[in-house]
Design a protein around this motif. Structure first.
Motif, PDB file in Angstrom:
ATOM      1  N   GLN A  65       0.821  -1.215   0.000  1.00  0.00           N
ATOM      2  CA  GLN A  65       0.000   0.000   0.000  1.00  0.00           C
ATOM      3  C   GLN A  65       0.852   1.261   0.000  1.00  0.00           C
ATOM      4  O   GLN A  65       2.001   1.265   0.463  1.00  0.00           O
ATOM      5  CB  GLN A  65      -0.951  -0.021   1.204  1.00  0.00           C
ATOM      6  CG  GLN A  65      -1.934  -1.189   1.128  1.00  0.00           C
ATOM      7  CD  GLN A  65      -2.925  -1.235   2.265  1.00  0.00           C
ATOM      8  OE1 GLN A  65      -2.790  -0.547   3.277  1.00  0.00           O
ATOM      9  NE2 GLN A  65      -3.962  -2.058   2.111  1.00  0.00           N
ATOM     10  N   SER A  66       0.268   2.312  -0.546  1.00  0.00           N
ATOM     11  CA  SER A  66       0.917   3.621  -0.619  1.00  0.00           C
ATOM     12  C   SER A  66      -0.142   4.681  -0.330  1.00  0.00           C
ATOM     13  O   SER A  66      -1.273   4.577  -0.812  1.00  0.00           O
ATOM     14  CB  SER A  66       1.523   3.829  -2.017  1.00  0.00           C
ATOM     15  OG  SER A  66       2.061   5.135  -2.140  1.00  0.00           O
ATOM     16  N   VAL A  67       0.222   5.690   0.467  1.00  0.00           N
ATOM     17  CA  VAL A  67      -0.724   6.750   0.819  1.00  0.00           C
ATOM     18  C   VAL A  67      -0.024   8.098   0.674  1.00  0.00           C
ATOM     19  O   VAL A  67       1.083   8.287   1.183  1.00  0.00           O
ATOM     20  CB  VAL A  67      -1.257   6.586   2.254  1.00  0.00           C
ATOM     21  CG1 VAL A  67      -2.336   7.628   2.539  1.00  0.00           C
ATOM     22  CG2 VAL A  67      -1.814   5.179   2.474  1.00  0.00           C
ATOM     23  N   HIS A  89       0.385  -3.405   5.003  1.00  0.00           N
ATOM     24  CA  HIS A  89      -0.861  -2.643   4.982  1.00  0.00           C
ATOM     25  C   HIS A  89      -0.776  -1.541   6.024  1.00  0.00           C
ATOM     26  O   HIS A  89       0.007  -1.627   6.979  1.00  0.00           O
ATOM     27  CB  HIS A  89      -2.089  -3.540   5.236  1.00  0.00           C
ATOM     28  CG  HIS A  89      -2.117  -4.154   6.602  1.00  0.00           C
ATOM     29  ND1 HIS A  89      -1.399  -5.282   6.930  1.00  0.00           N
ATOM     30  CD2 HIS A  89      -2.782  -3.795   7.741  1.00  0.00           C
ATOM     31  CE1 HIS A  89      -1.610  -5.608   8.191  1.00  0.00           C
ATOM     32  NE2 HIS A  89      -2.444  -4.718   8.710  1.00  0.00           N
ATOM     33  N   THR A  90      -1.564  -0.502   5.823  1.00  0.00           N
ATOM     34  CA  THR A  90      -1.519   0.642   6.734  1.00  0.00           C
ATOM     35  C   THR A  90      -2.610   0.553   7.780  1.00  0.00           C
ATOM     36  O   THR A  90      -3.602  -0.160   7.618  1.00  0.00           O
ATOM     37  CB  THR A  90      -1.707   1.977   5.974  1.00  0.00           C
ATOM     38  OG1 THR A  90      -3.081   2.111   5.593  1.00  0.00           O
ATOM     39  CG2 THR A  90      -0.834   2.039   4.742  1.00  0.00           C
ATOM     40  N   GLY A  91      -2.437   1.336   8.845  1.00  0.00           N
ATOM     41  CA  GLY A  91      -3.521   1.575   9.773  1.00  0.00           C
ATOM     42  C   GLY A  91      -4.511   2.538   9.129  1.00  0.00           C
ATOM     43  O   GLY A  91      -4.351   2.935   7.967  1.00  0.00           O
ATOM     44  N   THR A  92      -5.518   2.916   9.871  1.00  0.00           N
ATOM     45  CA  THR A  92      -6.538   3.806   9.307  1.00  0.00           C
ATOM     46  C   THR A  92      -6.588   5.170   9.986  1.00  0.00           C
ATOM     47  O   THR A  92      -7.324   6.043   9.541  1.00  0.00           O
ATOM     48  CB  THR A  92      -7.937   3.158   9.390  1.00  0.00           C
ATOM     49  OG1 THR A  92      -8.258   2.896  10.755  1.00  0.00           O
ATOM     50  CG2 THR A  92      -7.976   1.863   8.595  1.00  0.00           C
ATOM     51  N   THR A  93      -5.809   5.372  11.041  1.00  0.00           N
ATOM     52  CA  THR A  93      -5.807   6.660  11.737  1.00  0.00           C
ATOM     53  C   THR A  93      -4.623   7.497  11.282  1.00  0.00           C
ATOM     54  O   THR A  93      -3.473   7.105  11.474  1.00  0.00           O
ATOM     55  CB  THR A  93      -5.751   6.473  13.263  1.00  0.00           C
ATOM     56  OG1 THR A  93      -6.888   5.710  13.686  1.00  0.00           O
ATOM     57  CG2 THR A  93      -5.755   7.815  13.974  1.00  0.00           C
ATOM     58  N   LEU A 109       1.435   8.030   9.843  1.00  0.00           N
ATOM     59  CA  LEU A 109       0.555   6.883   9.631  1.00  0.00           C
ATOM     60  C   LEU A 109       1.333   5.605   9.912  1.00  0.00           C
ATOM     61  O   LEU A 109       2.483   5.461   9.490  1.00  0.00           O
ATOM     62  CB  LEU A 109       0.035   6.886   8.185  1.00  0.00           C
ATOM     63  CG  LEU A 109      -0.903   5.754   7.770  1.00  0.00           C
ATOM     64  CD1 LEU A 109      -2.187   5.754   8.604  1.00  0.00           C
ATOM     65  CD2 LEU A 109      -1.248   5.865   6.279  1.00  0.00           C
ATOM     66  N   ARG A 110       0.706   4.676  10.623  1.00  0.00           N
ATOM     67  CA  ARG A 110       1.356   3.413  10.993  1.00  0.00           C
ATOM     68  C   ARG A 110       1.206   2.386   9.882  1.00  0.00           C
ATOM     69  O   ARG A 110       0.114   2.164   9.368  1.00  0.00           O
ATOM     70  CB  ARG A 110       0.756   2.875  12.288  1.00  0.00           C
ATOM     71  CG  ARG A 110       1.488   1.653  12.868  1.00  0.00           C
ATOM     72  CD  ARG A 110       0.822   1.224  14.166  1.00  0.00           C
ATOM     73  NE  ARG A 110       0.884   2.264  15.178  1.00  0.00           N
ATOM     74  CZ  ARG A 110       1.777   2.299  16.170  1.00  0.00           C
ATOM     75  NH1 ARG A 110       2.687   1.346  16.291  1.00  0.00           N
ATOM     76  NH2 ARG A 110       1.736   3.282  17.051  1.00  0.00           N
ATOM     77  N   TRP A 111       2.321   1.753   9.524  1.00  0.00           N
ATOM     78  CA  TRP A 111       2.342   0.650   8.566  1.00  0.00           C
ATOM     79  C   TRP A 111       2.616  -0.648   9.308  1.00  0.00           C
ATOM     80  O   TRP A 111       3.415  -0.675  10.248  1.00  0.00           O
ATOM     81  CB  TRP A 111       3.465   0.860   7.547  1.00  0.00           C
ATOM     82  CG  TRP A 111       3.054   1.135   6.134  1.00  0.00           C
ATOM     83  CD1 TRP A 111       3.028   0.265   5.098  1.00  0.00           C
ATOM     84  CD2 TRP A 111       2.670   2.411   5.577  1.00  0.00           C
ATOM     85  NE1 TRP A 111       2.628   0.894   3.945  1.00  0.00           N
ATOM     86  CE2 TRP A 111       2.405   2.215   4.215  1.00  0.00           C
ATOM     87  CE3 TRP A 111       2.504   3.695   6.109  1.00  0.00           C
ATOM     88  CZ2 TRP A 111       2.000   3.243   3.374  1.00  0.00           C
ATOM     89  CZ3 TRP A 111       2.102   4.715   5.288  1.00  0.00           C
ATOM     90  CH2 TRP A 111       1.853   4.486   3.929  1.00  0.00           C
ATOM     91  N   GLY A 128       6.360  -6.325  11.589  1.00  0.00           N
ATOM     92  CA  GLY A 128       6.939  -5.048  11.971  1.00  0.00           C
ATOM     93  C   GLY A 128       5.893  -3.950  11.990  1.00  0.00           C
ATOM     94  O   GLY A 128       4.817  -4.091  11.395  1.00  0.00           O
ATOM     95  N   GLN A 129       6.211  -2.873  12.686  1.00  0.00           N
ATOM     96  CA  GLN A 129       5.351  -1.694  12.698  1.00  0.00           C
ATOM     97  C   GLN A 129       6.228  -0.464  12.527  1.00  0.00           C
ATOM     98  O   GLN A 129       7.194  -0.278  13.279  1.00  0.00           O
ATOM     99  CB  GLN A 129       4.557  -1.590  13.999  1.00  0.00           C
ATOM    100  CG  GLN A 129       3.542  -2.700  14.184  1.00  0.00           C
ATOM    101  CD  GLN A 129       2.678  -2.483  15.414  1.00  0.00           C
ATOM    102  OE1 GLN A 129       2.354  -1.342  15.773  1.00  0.00           O
ATOM    103  NE2 GLN A 129       2.293  -3.570  16.060  1.00  0.00           N
ATOM    104  N   VAL A 130       5.903   0.343  11.535  1.00  0.00           N
ATOM    105  CA  VAL A 130       6.701   1.535  11.229  1.00  0.00           C
ATOM    106  C   VAL A 130       5.775   2.744  11.131  1.00  0.00           C
ATOM    107  O   VAL A 130       4.743   2.684  10.451  1.00  0.00           O
ATOM    108  CB  VAL A 130       7.474   1.358   9.901  1.00  0.00           C
ATOM    109  CG1 VAL A 130       8.259   2.627   9.563  1.00  0.00           C
ATOM    110  CG2 VAL A 130       8.412   0.160   9.977  1.00  0.00           C
TER     111      VAL A 130
END
Length: 199
Positions: A65-67, A89-93, A109-111, A128-130
């Motif tokens: 995903q890319s935002v 995938h990304t978070g939504t907040t 934004l959290r990935w 992982g979380q970035v």
């Protein structure tokens, strides 16, 4: 005593200016976004409501995903895709950093990174979380891009560090020229980014 007060005043003023930006949060859950184009399981392009008149552009291709955020010019809207090498995938907040005067200058934004084991299978224990810090595109140049990364698992207070990068690095980050880097500690679950921007 007067000398001490005179010395502390610039320090306090400096600290106040560094803390001037405020946070506003928005939800970019896919059910709140408008689908522009889609090939199920292959590709998706959506636009989502952001902060004020600053929209969010969501892309997904090959389970990555890319935002992007703000008033992108056509080249960046069409050609930018910034993600990570593993599936993700990304978070939504979205956390928007709002400068004095009300202009959003950066987002956080959290990935979630789907790291694999030796067999190539995604393993929840290796996830992982970035926190990805992005520059918000403004109408005058239309360029918005990733400006930095913070490993959310390896740093003690990753959100504070991400806000520091959002306030100090993102506003003057030159998309297409500067290279987005990790800030703070980086563990082995924080994957290598994949940044594709138009020439």
């Amino acid at each position: 005593m007067n000398g001490r007060v005179a010395f502390l005043l610039p320090v306090l003023l400096s600290a106040g200016s560094a803390m001037a930006n405020e946070s506003v949060y928005t939800d970019i859950g896919r059910d709140k976004c408008k689908t522009i184009a889609e090939e199920e399981g292959i590709y998706a392009l959506m636009t989502c409501a952001g902060h004020g008149d600053y929209p969010v552009r969501f892309k997904e291709a090959d389970i990555r995903q890319s935002v992007s955020f703000g008033h992108l010019n056509q080249r960046y809207a069409d050609g930018a895709f910034e993600s990570f090498i593993p599936f993700n995938h990304t978070g939504t907040t979205v956390e928007w950093r709002i400068a004095k005067g009300g202009t959003p200058v950066a987002t956080i934004l959290r990935w979630f990174i789907e790291n694999t084991d030796a067999s190539g299978a995604s393993v929840p224990a290796l996830q992982g979380q970035v926190l990805v810090i992005s520059k918000v595109a403004q109408k005058d140049d239309g360029k918005g891009c990733v400006a930095g990364y913070v490993d959310a698992l390896a740093n003690h207070d990753p959100n504070t560090l991400a806000r520091k990068i959002a306030d100090e690095v993102a506003p003057t980050f030159r998309c297409g020229t500067d290279k987005a880097a990790y800030h703070g500690m980086r563990g082995d679950k924080a994957a290598e980014p994949n940044n594709e921007l138009p020439e």
